[in-house]
Structures are given as structure tokens and as C-alpha cells.
Design an enzyme around this catalytic site. Structure first.
Site, PDB file in Angstrom:
ATOM      1  CG  ASP A 194      -8.313 -16.440  -7.605  1.00 44.99           C
ATOM      2  OD1 ASP A 194      -8.788 -17.449  -7.420  1.00 44.99           O
ATOM      3  OD2 ASP A 194      -7.201 -16.045  -7.793  1.00 44.99           O
ATOM      4  NE  ARG A 204     -10.379 -11.564  -7.246  1.00 48.09           N
ATOM      5  CZ  ARG A 204      -9.558 -11.360  -6.231  1.00 48.09           C
ATOM      6  NH1 ARG A 204      -8.744 -10.243  -6.100  1.00 48.09           N
ATOM      7  NH2 ARG A 204      -9.582 -12.390  -5.430  1.00 48.09           N
ATOM      8  NE  ARG A 239     -10.054 -15.570  -0.357  1.00 51.19           N
ATOM      9  CZ  ARG A 239      -8.728 -16.399  -0.633  1.00 51.19           C
ATOM     10  NH1 ARG A 239      -7.766 -16.171  -0.126  1.00 51.19           N
ATOM     11  NH2 ARG A 239      -8.687 -17.152  -1.862  1.00 51.19           N
ATOM     12  CE  LYS A 244     -10.642 -19.653  -4.067  1.00 56.69           C
ATOM     13  NZ  LYS A 244      -9.994 -18.854  -5.036  1.00 56.69           N
ATOM     14  CG  HIS A 245      -7.586 -22.563  -0.846  1.00 54.38           C
ATOM     15  ND1 HIS A 245      -8.412 -21.886  -0.448  1.00 54.38           N
ATOM     16  CD2 HIS A 245      -6.811 -21.893  -1.974  1.00 54.38           C
ATOM     17  CE1 HIS A 245      -8.397 -20.444  -0.951  1.00 54.38           C
ATOM     18  NE2 HIS A 245      -7.429 -20.561  -1.869  1.00 54.38           N
ATOM     19  CG  HIS A 253      -0.797 -15.288  -1.136  1.00 52.40           C
ATOM     20  ND1 HIS A 253      -1.956 -15.748  -0.463  1.00 52.40           N
ATOM     21  CD2 HIS A 253      -1.221 -15.415  -2.480  1.00 52.40           C
ATOM     22  CE1 HIS A 253      -2.872 -16.038  -1.213  1.00 52.40           C
ATOM     23  NE2 HIS A 253      -2.459 -15.749  -2.495  1.00 52.40           N
ATOM     24  CG  ASP A 259      -3.175 -21.293  -4.189  1.00 46.74           C
ATOM     25  OD1 ASP A 259      -3.474 -20.573  -5.138  1.00 46.74           O
ATOM     26  OD2 ASP A 259      -3.547 -21.168  -3.254  1.00 46.74           O
TER      27      ASP A 259
END
Length: 523
Positions: free
Chosen positions: A87, A95, A161, A191-192, A204, A276
Site C-alpha cells: 500500500d 511504508r 489519502r 481504489k476503492h 476496517h 480490499d
């Protein structure tokens, strides 16, 4: 260079396994695993790759140097080249420490509000550097760009984001990012689908419901996906959302109306449809862990991302095929798309880019975007006070704040000026604020974060800030991350208190902000 075998010679079980992507730690040793509920041990991962022949791995955690070793190790375990994904929405350094870490996409959107061409140029440059850095480390699949239109300021999971709050800005900047990656053998992902921007619920944790009508969905949420598809984006990731105007019974990830009718047929998308992560809370009450992969494939998915147990998932899909619920041809169609994507990856010319990680171009671009997207309120230069002062640094979660240390400018610069550090975490328990607070510089690091279920400030933080502002002891405020925090602060902020907002949370963002606030030359 590895080559692909004829997928028709794989067993049905092996073909199904190629549709599975599992999560793994980017660290090299089992004792470094931070999320054992999702990340297998070395032996387990090797078994999945070598014997079960899963199709890919998504990595999280570790430094850039570790990832380079990790991807080489993964490829040694298999004769079929793997998808190795991450990601990566803000540069590989987001990351994996050591590579380039850029401000979040919404910072580019801020620049684009006044200079669209400049915003697009930054997006194109960031796309190119991100793809090059990823390729250098052995990562061949970017789960980026985010093309959601963040038109809900309370969105806890998309937030910064996103490239922006309008489909026009998101279309232009996400397109430029994709164009920037084109010279490198790295896959991109829009995405998404069909758009996660207008929710106040974190998928989530639980299932968001979009109640908007078809006209609004097609006017706002869908255009960035259409633009990405027209540019040849390699994959589209589904959202765990209930889109009631299309399907009021099943989430998009499990809906054939959404994935097959709308995405595959109506939008004519020929690439990979990837779910996802199936471990997310939005799907917990919809179906059992064993049923979710079957439902996703029936809906039209080619890649099953992070099933609860990959072996259970493979066996459940195999049973569905043997029982006639899913046709063998349906599996073959997905594997054919997977092979086409893997051919693109392995045919790409590989350069030796490892020495170019965190390049001067990347550093300069980061600085330019941070300066171009900086916001000032009640702008005035502060003097370094002679009396003892406090540097109150508030972060979302002390235990998950890997980017902040004693060398970070938010800590080091005030310390040189004689400020005493106080560090607080919103996820932790706040102490009772003292009745007589010292003169205080407030630096607040907050943004939308998956699994927190909230964006920005919680009630304890609001109460503390309100008390300090009421007392008149606040010297200045710097917020790093979410621009939506200012909407609340503005109601309480005296005109005498200067306020600076920066989208970035890296050390460079604090260096630039504090330079403005104190008229310093910060090294």
C-alpha cells in the site's frame, strides 16, 4: 529473468492459489512480526508460496534494505513469479524507511487548486519516483493511486489519502500519477471502487452504507475510475461498501452487480479486479471467512486479498468449483488476466536503482509540495521566549508513531530553543491538564487512520486544546496531517495565536513550518 509456465498445466487448486495474495511482515525474522493475527511465520509463508503456490504477497513493515532482501527471498521460494505488493500511496518511504516519503495526495490537490499544471507535474514526478523505488526493492504492484473523492470531512479512512474533494482534481492528479509510473514494470491500482470518499465509517471496523442516488454516484465517484481505466490502470480494488442504489443486499466486494455489471461490463475494465482485504470488519457480519472468497469470485474478483486463512480459502473455492457453483472457465479467465499482469512485470527492463533511493529529485519535490500546500492563519513571527516554555506534541497513537523521534524537527528544533517536551497520544489516556499551564507551543500530528474509526481530534484532545486556548497560554499551533482539524480549531482560536497547517508529517514538514513560525533557518 523468470518466466511463466503455461497456466493450463497447473492443477485447478494451483490455479485458484494464484488468485490469493497474503499479507506478510517486511521484517526478516519471526520475532519482529508485529501483527501475528495477519502475518505468518517464515515457515508458514514459505509453505504457502512454495507448496500451495499462492499468487502473491503484500508486505508491510521493515526498512527499504530489509524489503530488498525480503523480496529476493520470496522469489527464491517459487518457480512462478509472485505479485509483491504494498500500500504505497505516498512514496515507498511511507511504508519502508529509507526510501522517498512524499506528502499525502491531498497536498497535491491543495497545490492544484491554484496551479493545476504544477499539481499534475508533482503527481507525475511522484508516480515515477514511487514506481522506480518500488522496482528497485522488488515490489511490482502498487496498491495506488487512491481515486476516491474525499467529499466527507469526517471520513476516517480516506481523508488525506485522496487527491481532493472534487472529481475534477482527483481525475487529473490520479491520472498524472499513473502516467508517471508508465516507464517502469510496476502495476498500478485504482481504489476503492465505486468510491469510498463519502463515508464517515471506517470499513476496517464496520460496513459503510452509501445512500446516494445513481446520478450522484456517476457524476462524482465514478469519473476518476473511468479516467484511470482509460489510461490502462492495471487493477481496480473494490470497496467494502453497501452501495444501495446498485445493490442493497451485498457489499461491493461481494456484488456481481457492482464488480461484473458495472465495473467489468459497463466501464469495460479488462484488468485485474482485486478485493480490499477480506479480514476487514466491514465483512464480518456478511458471511463466514470461508464463504467470503467464494462470494468475491462469484461477484467478479480476480484477486482475493488477505483472506482469513489462505488454505481454507483455496479449499472453499475448490469445493465451489467441484460442486458446480463456480465454473472452471471462470477460474481460468481470472488466471489468464493474472498471467497477463505477471508477464508485464517480468518483461520490464530492470535497472539498478537501489543507490537512487531518496534521491535529490525526490527530496526537492517533497520540499516544494510542502511549501506549496502550507496554510497560514493569523500569520506572525514568534520570538523565542526567555521564560520556560513547553513543546506539547500530540500524536494519534504513541505506540504506532514510527516517524517521530528525537531527531525529528518537531522535537529537535524547539529543544534547541529551550522548550521542554511533553508528548501525548490521542489513543492513550490524557493526564489532567495543570491548572496553570506554561507558555505552550502545540504541535498536533493527526490524520485519518484505518482501524481508529475516527478522523482528527477525539473529545479528550478537544477538551485539552480548548482549555489551553481559554487560559491564553498557547503561543502558536502547528497541525500536521488533516486539514479538517482547522474547522474545529477556528471556533476557539484567538486572533493573537498564529496557526500553521502542513499536510506532511515527516521531519521536513516540521522544519518548514517552524521556520515560518519563528523566522528560523532550520538545518
Amino acid at each position: 529473468m523468470s518466466s511463466l509456465p503455461d497456466y493450463t498445466e497447473l492443477s485447478l487448486s494451483e490455479q485458484i492459489a494464484q488468485m490469493i495474495v497474503v499479507r506478510a511482515s517486511g521484517h526478516l525474522f519471526d520475532q519482529q512480526i508485529r501483527f501475528p493475527q495477519w502475518e505468518p511465520t517464515q515457515d508458514q509463508l514459505q509453505d504457502w508460496v512454495q507448496n500451495w503456490k499462492i499468487g502473491g504477497v503484500i508486505l508491510l513493515g521493515g526498512s527499504a534494505a530489509e524489503i530488498s532482501q525480503r523480496t529476493s527471498e520470496l522469489n527464491r521460494w517459487t518457480e512462478i513469479p509472485l505479485f509483491i505488493a504494498a500500500d504505497i500511496e505516498e512514496g515507498v518511504g511511507q511504508r519502508f524507511a529509507g526510501a522517498s516519503w512524499f506528502p499525502p495526495p491531498m497536498a497535491l490537490g491543495e497545490v492544484a487548486k491554484t496551479d493545476l499544471n504544477q499539481g499534475k507535474e508533482y503527481a507525475r514526478t511522484i508516480g515515477a519516483i514511487t514506481a522506480k523505488d518500488a522496482q528497485a526493492l522488488g515490489i511490482n504492484w502498487l496498491f495506488a493511486p487512491v481515486v476516491d473523492v474525499n467529499n466527507n470531512p469526517h471520513n476516517p479512512v480516506i481523508n488525506v489519502r485522496s487527491f481532493g474533494e472534487t472529481p475534477e482534481i482527483v481525475c487529473e492528479l490520479s491520472a498524472a500519477f499513473i502516467e508517471g509510473t508508465k516507464d517502469y514494470g510496476v502495476l498500478t491500482t485504482a481504489k476503492h471502487f465505486p468510491g469510498h470518499g463519502d463515508t464517515a465509517i471506517d470499513s476496517h471496523l464496520s460496513l459503510p452504507v452509501l445512500e446516494m442516488g445513481v446520478e450522484r454516484l456517476e457524476a462524482v465517484e465514478i469519473p476518476p475510475f473511468q479516467r484511470a481505466i482509460s489510461l490502462g490502470v492495471d487493477a481496480v480494488m473494490s470497496a467494502h461498501l453497501l452501495v444501495s442504489c446498485w445493490d442493497d443486499a451485498l457489499p461491493a466486494t461481494l456484488s456481481s452487480t457492482v464488480l461484473t455489471q458495472q465495473l467489468r461490463l459497463n466501464l469495460d475494465f479488462q484488468g485485474l479486479i482485486v478485493t480490499d482485504a477480506l479480514i476487514m470488519g466491514a465483512l464480518d457480519e456478511v458471511a463466514s471467512p470461508a464463504s467470503l472468497p467464494v462470494l468475491a469470485i462469484e461477484a467478479g474478483a480476480d484477486i482475493i486479498l488477505m483472506p482469513h486463512d489462505p488454505q481454507v480459502a483455496i479449499e472453499a473455492i475448490l469445493d465451489a468449483v467441484n460442486q458446480g457453483r463456480i465454473s472452471p472457465q471462470r477460474i481460468v479467465a481470472s488466471v489468464a488476466r493474472i498471467w497477463e499482469a505477471k508477464e508485464k512485470v517480468i518483461k520490464a527492463e530492470k535497472g539498478d536503482f537501489l543507490t537512487e533511493l531518496a534521491s535529490p529529485t525526490a527530496e526537492n519535490t517533497t520540499g516544494e509540495v510542502l511549501r506549496g500546500s502550507l496554510r497560514l492563519k493569523n500569520a506572525r513571527t514568534l520570538s523565542i521566549p526567555e521564560t520556560p516554555c513547553r513543546n506539547l506534541v500530540i500524536v494519534d497513537d504513541l505506540l504506532a508513531c514510527d516517524f517521530l523521534n528525537e531527531a525529528h524537527s518537531a522535537i529537535a528544533v524547539p529543544q534547541k530553543m529551550g522548550y521542554e517536551l511533553q508528548l501525548l497520544g490521542q489513543a492513550q489516556v490524557f493526564p489532567e491538564p495543570p491548572s496553570n499551564s506554561p507558555l505552550t507551543l502545540i504541535q498536533l500530528f493527526t490524520r485519518g487512520n484505518p482501524f481508529r474509526g475516527e478522523a482528527g481530534l477525539n473529545e479528550a484532545t478537544k477538551a485539552l486544546l480548548q482549555k489551553l486556548l481559554t487560559e491564553g497560554c498557547v503561543q502558536g499551533i502547528v497541525v500536521y496531517g488533516s486539514p479538517y482539524v482547522f474547522g474545529w480549531l477556528e471556533d476557539y482560536l484567538p486572533s493573537s495565536v498564529p496557526y500553521i497547517f502542513s499536510y506532511g508529517q515527516m521531519s521536513e514538514s516540521s522544519s518548514i513550518a517552524l521556520q515560518h513560525l519563528f523566522d528560523l533557518s532550520v538545518g
